[in-house]
Write a protein that holds these residues in place. Sequence first.
Motif, PDB file in Angstrom:
ATOM      1  N   ARG A 122       0.853  -1.198   0.000  1.00 54.96           N
ATOM      2  CA  ARG A 122       0.000   0.000   0.000  1.00 54.96           C
ATOM      3  C   ARG A 122       0.879   1.234   0.000  1.00 54.96           C
ATOM      4  NH1 ARG A 122      -4.989  -1.653   2.149  1.00 54.96           N
ATOM      5  NH2 ARG A 122      -4.819  -3.857   2.665  1.00 54.96           N
ATOM      6  N   PHE A 123       0.402   2.257  -0.629  1.00 48.90           N
ATOM      7  CA  PHE A 123       1.126   3.531  -0.584  1.00 48.90           C
ATOM      8  C   PHE A 123       0.264   4.586   0.077  1.00 48.90           C
ATOM      9  CE2 PHE A 123       3.323   1.392  -4.139  1.00 48.90           C
ATOM     10  CZ  PHE A 123       4.606   1.458  -3.644  1.00 48.90           C
ATOM     11  N   ASP A 124       0.937   5.594   0.662  1.00 48.89           N
ATOM     12  CA  ASP A 124       0.213   6.675   1.340  1.00 48.89           C
ATOM     13  C   ASP A 124       0.027   7.885   0.432  1.00 48.89           C
ATOM     14  OD1 ASP A 124       0.513   5.074   3.592  1.00 48.89           O
ATOM     15  OD2 ASP A 124       2.437   6.016   4.085  1.00 48.89           O
ATOM     16  N   ALA A 125       1.000   8.076  -0.459  1.00 44.00           N
ATOM     17  CA  ALA A 125       0.986   9.341  -1.189  1.00 44.00           C
ATOM     18  C   ALA A 125       1.561   9.176  -2.585  1.00 44.00           C
ATOM     19  CB  ALA A 125       1.818  10.374  -0.425  1.00 44.00           C
ATOM     20  N   VAL A 126       1.120  10.052  -3.495  1.00 51.27           N
ATOM     21  CA  VAL A 126       1.684  10.086  -4.839  1.00 51.27           C
ATOM     22  C   VAL A 126       1.869  11.537  -5.256  1.00 51.27           C
ATOM     23  CG1 VAL A 126      -0.629   9.831  -5.822  1.00 51.27           C
ATOM     24  CG2 VAL A 126       1.359   9.433  -7.275  1.00 51.27           C
ATOM     25  N   SER A 127       2.985  11.822  -5.903  1.00 53.01           N
ATOM     26  CA  SER A 127       3.185  13.164  -6.456  1.00 53.01           C
ATOM     27  C   SER A 127       4.099  13.040  -7.664  1.00 53.01           C
ATOM     28  CB  SER A 127       3.819  14.085  -5.411  1.00 53.01           C
ATOM     29  OG  SER A 127       5.066  13.540  -5.023  1.00 53.01           O
ATOM     30  N   VAL A 128       4.026  14.029  -8.540  1.00 53.11           N
ATOM     31  CA  VAL A 128       4.884  13.999  -9.728  1.00 53.11           C
ATOM     32  C   VAL A 128       6.011  15.008  -9.551  1.00 53.11           C
ATOM     33  CG1 VAL A 128       5.015  14.530 -12.196  1.00 53.11           C
ATOM     34  CG2 VAL A 128       3.109  13.183 -11.300  1.00 53.11           C
ATOM     35  N   ILE A 129       7.218  14.531  -9.656  1.00 54.10           N
ATOM     36  CA  ILE A 129       8.381  15.411  -9.597  1.00 54.10           C
ATOM     37  C   ILE A 129       9.186  15.147 -10.866  1.00 54.10           C
ATOM     38  CG2 ILE A 129      10.421  16.084  -8.242  1.00 54.10           C
ATOM     39  CD1 ILE A 129       9.143  14.426  -5.889  1.00 54.10           C
ATOM     40  N   ASP A 130       9.342  16.177 -11.671  1.00 51.00           N
ATOM     41  CA  ASP A 130      10.249  16.046 -12.809  1.00 51.00           C
ATOM     42  C   ASP A 130       9.911  14.859 -13.721  1.00 51.00           C
ATOM     43  OD1 ASP A 130      12.238  17.389 -13.962  1.00 51.00           O
ATOM     44  OD2 ASP A 130      13.882  16.378 -12.893  1.00 51.00           O
ATOM     45  N   ARG A 131       8.709  14.771 -14.222  1.00 47.72           N
ATOM     46  CA  ARG A 131       8.250  13.731 -15.171  1.00 47.72           C
ATOM     47  C   ARG A 131       8.224  12.326 -14.570  1.00 47.72           C
ATOM     48  NH1 ARG A 131      10.256  15.544 -21.102  1.00 47.72           N
ATOM     49  NH2 ARG A 131      10.038  17.756 -20.749  1.00 47.72           N
ATOM     50  N   VAL A 132       8.329  12.211 -13.256  1.00 47.47           N
ATOM     51  CA  VAL A 132       8.280  10.890 -12.622  1.00 47.47           C
ATOM     52  C   VAL A 132       7.291  10.942 -11.463  1.00 47.47           C
ATOM     53  CG1 VAL A 132       9.599   9.114 -11.401  1.00 47.47           C
ATOM     54  CG2 VAL A 132      10.689  10.435 -13.235  1.00 47.47           C
ATOM     55  N   ALA A 133       6.398   9.943 -11.418  1.00 46.93           N
ATOM     56  CA  ALA A 133       5.487   9.858 -10.274  1.00 46.93           C
ATOM     57  C   ALA A 133       6.177   9.113  -9.139  1.00 46.93           C
ATOM     58  CB  ALA A 133       4.206   9.144 -10.680  1.00 46.93           C
ATOM     59  N   HIS A 134       6.159   9.690  -7.945  1.00 43.50           N
ATOM     60  CA  HIS A 134       6.768   9.071  -6.772  1.00 43.50           C
ATOM     61  C   HIS A 134       5.657   8.575  -5.865  1.00 43.50           C
ATOM     62  CE1 HIS A 134      10.969  10.924  -7.068  1.00 43.50           C
ATOM     63  NE2 HIS A 134      10.311  11.310  -8.158  1.00 43.50           N
ATOM     64  N   LEU A 135       5.700   7.307  -5.504  1.00 45.36           N
ATOM     65  CA  LEU A 135       4.734   6.762  -4.560  1.00 45.36           C
ATOM     66  C   LEU A 135       5.513   6.286  -3.354  1.00 45.36           C
ATOM     67  CD1 LEU A 135       3.572   6.201  -7.572  1.00 45.36           C
ATOM     68  CD2 LEU A 135       1.968   4.707  -6.396  1.00 45.36           C
ATOM     69  N   SER A 136       4.977   6.514  -2.174  1.00 46.17           N
ATOM     70  CA  SER A 136       5.753   6.123  -1.003  1.00 46.17           C
ATOM     71  C   SER A 136       4.869   5.673   0.141  1.00 46.17           C
ATOM     72  CB  SER A 136       6.644   7.282  -0.564  1.00 46.17           C
ATOM     73  OG  SER A 136       5.830   8.401  -0.317  1.00 46.17           O
ATOM     74  N   SER A 137       5.493   4.865   1.004  1.00 49.51           N
ATOM     75  CA  SER A 137       4.900   4.487   2.274  1.00 49.51           C
ATOM     76  C   SER A 137       6.089   4.248   3.192  1.00 49.51           C
ATOM     77  CB  SER A 137       4.052   3.217   2.122  1.00 49.51           C
ATOM     78  OG  SER A 137       4.913   2.113   1.914  1.00 49.51           O
ATOM     79  N   SER A 138       5.856   3.785   4.397  1.00 50.54           N
ATOM     80  CA  SER A 138       6.989   3.632   5.312  1.00 50.54           C
ATOM     81  C   SER A 138       7.938   2.520   4.859  1.00 50.54           C
ATOM     82  CB  SER A 138       6.499   3.362   6.722  1.00 50.54           C
ATOM     83  OG  SER A 138       5.678   2.212   6.698  1.00 50.54           O
ATOM     84  N   ARG A 139       7.452   1.542   4.096  1.00 49.07           N
ATOM     85  CA  ARG A 139       8.331   0.421   3.755  1.00 49.07           C
ATOM     86  C   ARG A 139       8.601   0.238   2.268  1.00 49.07           C
ATOM     87  NH1 ARG A 139       6.347  -4.581   7.305  1.00 49.07           N
ATOM     88  NH2 ARG A 139       4.860  -4.640   5.603  1.00 49.07           N
ATOM     89  N   PHE A 140       7.780   0.836   1.431  1.00 50.96           N
ATOM     90  CA  PHE A 140       7.944   0.642  -0.017  1.00 50.96           C
ATOM     91  C   PHE A 140       7.997   1.968  -0.752  1.00 50.96           C
ATOM     92  CE2 PHE A 140       5.834  -3.126   1.616  1.00 50.96           C
ATOM     93  CZ  PHE A 140       6.663  -4.111   1.136  1.00 50.96           C
ATOM     94  N   GLN A 141       8.616   1.880  -1.910  1.00 47.57           N
ATOM     95  CA  GLN A 141       8.699   3.044  -2.783  1.00 47.57           C
ATOM     96  C   GLN A 141       8.305   2.589  -4.182  1.00 47.57           C
ATOM     97  OE1 GLN A 141      10.317   6.243  -2.404  1.00 47.57           O
ATOM     98  NE2 GLN A 141      10.594   5.983  -0.185  1.00 47.57           N
ATOM     99  N   ALA A 142       7.787   3.520  -4.957  1.00 55.03           N
ATOM    100  CA  ALA A 142       7.567   3.221  -6.375  1.00 55.03           C
ATOM    101  C   ALA A 142       7.844   4.458  -7.204  1.00 55.03           C
ATOM    102  CB  ALA A 142       6.132   2.744  -6.602  1.00 55.03           C
ATOM    103  N   ARG A 143       8.277   4.230  -8.433  1.00 50.22           N
ATOM    104  CA  ARG A 143       8.458   5.310  -9.403  1.00 50.22           C
ATOM    105  C   ARG A 143       7.745   4.878 -10.671  1.00 50.22           C
ATOM    106  NH1 ARG A 143      10.007   7.146  -5.474  1.00 50.22           N
ATOM    107  NH2 ARG A 143      12.055   7.957  -4.883  1.00 50.22           N
ATOM    108  N   ILE A 144       6.986   5.774 -11.253  1.00 49.51           N
ATOM    109  CA  ILE A 144       6.288   5.457 -12.502  1.00 49.51           C
ATOM    110  C   ILE A 144       6.574   6.565 -13.503  1.00 49.51           C
ATOM    111  CG2 ILE A 144       4.031   5.058 -13.575  1.00 49.51           C
ATOM    112  CD1 ILE A 144       3.005   4.084 -10.879  1.00 49.51           C
ATOM    113  N   HIS A 145       6.986   6.181 -14.693  1.00 47.22           N
ATOM    114  CA  HIS A 145       7.121   7.196 -15.738  1.00 47.22           C
ATOM    115  C   HIS A 145       6.719   6.621 -17.096  1.00 47.22           C
ATOM    116  CE1 HIS A 145      11.457   5.608 -15.939  1.00 47.22           C
ATOM    117  NE2 HIS A 145      10.963   5.354 -17.119  1.00 47.22           N
ATOM    118  N   ALA A 146       6.465   7.533 -18.037  1.00 51.97           N
ATOM    119  CA  ALA A 146       6.151   7.128 -19.417  1.00 51.97           C
ATOM    120  C   ALA A 146       7.320   7.527 -20.275  1.00 51.97           C
ATOM    121  CB  ALA A 146       4.883   7.827 -19.894  1.00 51.97           C
ATOM    122  N   ARG A 147       7.730   6.612 -21.144  1.00 50.80           N
ATOM    123  CA  ARG A 147       8.792   6.926 -22.092  1.00 50.80           C
ATOM    124  C   ARG A 147       8.182   7.582 -23.322  1.00 50.80           C
ATOM    125  NH1 ARG A 147      13.276   2.954 -22.201  1.00 50.80           N
ATOM    126  NH2 ARG A 147      12.851   2.851 -24.427  1.00 50.80           N
ATOM    127  N   ALA A 148       9.036   8.263 -24.076  1.00 51.90           N
ATOM    128  CA  ALA A 148       8.548   8.933 -25.284  1.00 51.90           C
ATOM    129  C   ALA A 148       7.926   7.938 -26.258  1.00 51.90           C
ATOM    130  CB  ALA A 148       9.692   9.683 -25.950  1.00 51.90           C
TER     131      ALA A 148
END
Length: 772
Positions: free
Chosen positions: A5-31
């Motif tokens: 589970r994630f607590d929060a999502v935000s976009v920084i510099d063309r990459v979505a950052h998802l985070s929680s206390s134990r996991f991280q995720a990054r999501i982006h789209a390529r050209a």
Amino acid sequence: MDLIRFDAVSVIDRVAHLSSSRFQARIHARADGIWRVLVWHRIEDTDKGSWTVSADDLANLLLKEDAAGWRLSADGADDLCISLAPFTITVGEFASTGLTAQRWKELPRRKDLPNNAPSWDPVGETNDGLPLGCGLTMEIAEPAGRSYFGLGERTGFLDKKGKTWTNWNTDPASRHSENMDPLYQSHPFVMALDNGKSFGLYLDETWRTVFDLGSTHADRSSFHTDGPTFDLYLIPGPDPLDVLRRYAALVGRPPMPPLWALGYHQCRWSYPTDTTIRAIAREYRRRGIPLDALWLDIDYMDAYKVFTFSPTRFPDPEKLLRELKEDGIRTVAIVDPGVKKEAGYEVYENGHVLDMFVRNSRDEELEGEVWPGKTAFPDFTKEKVRGWWGGLHRLYLDVGLDGIWNDMNEPAVFQSPGHTLPTNSRHGERYHAEVHNIYGYLMSRSTFEALSAFRLERRPFVLTRAGFAGIQKYAWVWTGDNASAWEHLEMSIPMILNLGISAVPFSGADVGGFGEHCDGELLARWTWLGAFYPFMRNHAGKGSRRQEPWEFGSRHEDVVRDAIRFRYRLLPFFYTLAEEATRTGWPLLRPLFLHYPDDPKTYTMHDQFLLGRDLLVAPVTRPGQVERMVYLPLGTWFDFWTGHRYDGGCSIIAAAPLERIPLFVRGGACIPMTASADHTSTARWDPLEWVVAPQETFEGSVFEDEGDGNMPGSRRTLRGRIEDSTMTIETTGALPVKVILLGSKPPEVSDAQISERGSEIILTKPASSWKA
Ligand code: MIG
């Protein structure tokens, strides 16, 4: 078991950052429209990297929240919808229902570890140290109608749905059987196809991965990695050819091969001496059977020491290779990764001193056993090792070898659990468990890079048994130890087709079968099928009876000779497709669904296939059969041999005498062909001959260059139309060329030769029109 589970999502510099206390995720789209979703256990250390993927620009991201959750939009990509808790993603037809972490535990960060300590501590180990039940698993919803293709080299038929497939490079140690999984290669890639709509999924993890495709539960599939990160690429279609083009751009397309590699090859484990090799070469030329390369299996070496020649059995390799070359025959030698641990053997001693080898869990040089006895294994994950190993190939180039054959590079290790290195062996700071699947890939990379660097004027040729997604950048692939059995002839087709769907355009199976004993009928049928493999090599194992073309009497020899000659006649078409593969990643051998995705009947068709878009091949896969059913997809088709015209969308019964393979040409196609020869020379096709399947319009092109080296090539085309019973044909390039119009009423032209197949005309002008 933890549902992430994630607590929060935000976009920084063309990459979505998802985070929680134990996991991280990054999501982006390529050209290029591909989404990447990376999830990991650790709090920091985001530089997971990749052994395979090439970079692309990132698309601008827009993040919105609506009733259904979060939505990411990017130019040129389908929207990706996210729910945070539990974490799910949906893109187009792809709908994940959750990502779980198994036996997750807090791990030390890599930079905090003492020297040489592994970065990932496997919790729970099998006997050989393989991490058990750790890692991350994504589940997705599975609609009933979906089929799956790809996964590289697999046993079984075409559609991979309904089974669980493991990616863990494995030498089965004896010949493989129809349900053996995994085999030598790992391609954590699948193409889904449902009602003509397709998408691709690539899990860029080199750890053991497991794809359960609607097997445990019919209504869901899961994708698992043993490792601590989950690095997923979602590749849009909707056309299967688009998925394949994008996936190939992601993991890499093949370079242009030398023409001779598309010729016919002969191998055996082993031709024990230079005398035997000379005798085989002589026999081929004496009997007028084309041959481009002879192969040296492990017995050319001195005591199986790589980078040596036996002083008694191959005393003067340079002279041998020069003589063969005078007959137009190239030579390829096998190179295994295991280096004999022997005092005084320079390769070992240097490697030892320079710290080039894999280490065991006690941080000592690892010792395994393979053909040479006690061996050390180069650690190809290190750049300095790839450079060193590559450099050793100078010796082979100096004596005149033309290509290198990498075997046993899973790596295969005798008398060891799992028949490979212990998973807790160390490659620098990594466990073998993390890099096992990439070992053969990196060995071939080292070889390919050496051949490119040392012989700028020639195109490298490397053949490998083990590999990983993207292997096509460095090597061709053969499917390992099959057997002289009709079942293996048949199974080679879906194997090669699924390798092609996995962006490996150049592969082949041992023609005639490796294990057990071949017979004349099997060899005849297999050589005709092999004439359409991208890689066509007759190879047989120790203890099996000889299976060169002349071993089974003159009737079978004649059929085999005709099949090989036919391959040489088709080389202009093969070469043109090879050039296309360097630009598109599309395979030479194609399952029918690739061009007919709207026809679900084609989804399971494994015993007939397309060569490019234009030839449909229907090999005989059983003894004694002299006719077979052939499905012709919608459109017009012409029998290559008789010129008979068919309306497709139905099955027909085709004649299939031993002498030839059922073969059909798509209406509208123009197939470039040439005359057969003892061996290839240049790819400037002379004579050039077009086999045309005429309809209102028809068109074809042929690629030409020197057949090797880096000089730019050129293209000739043939184009025609039939309008108000007038046929017009235009051509570019050198004249005259011969045109064979299949099945058509002969045009009113004085020099038209009329045969049963159709009419033949010689074009002497760039454009001509006749009454048809
Ligand atoms: O343990 O080099 O798949 O093609 O002839 C067998 C000997 C090692 C396995 C390869 C096969 C080759 C054989 N090799």
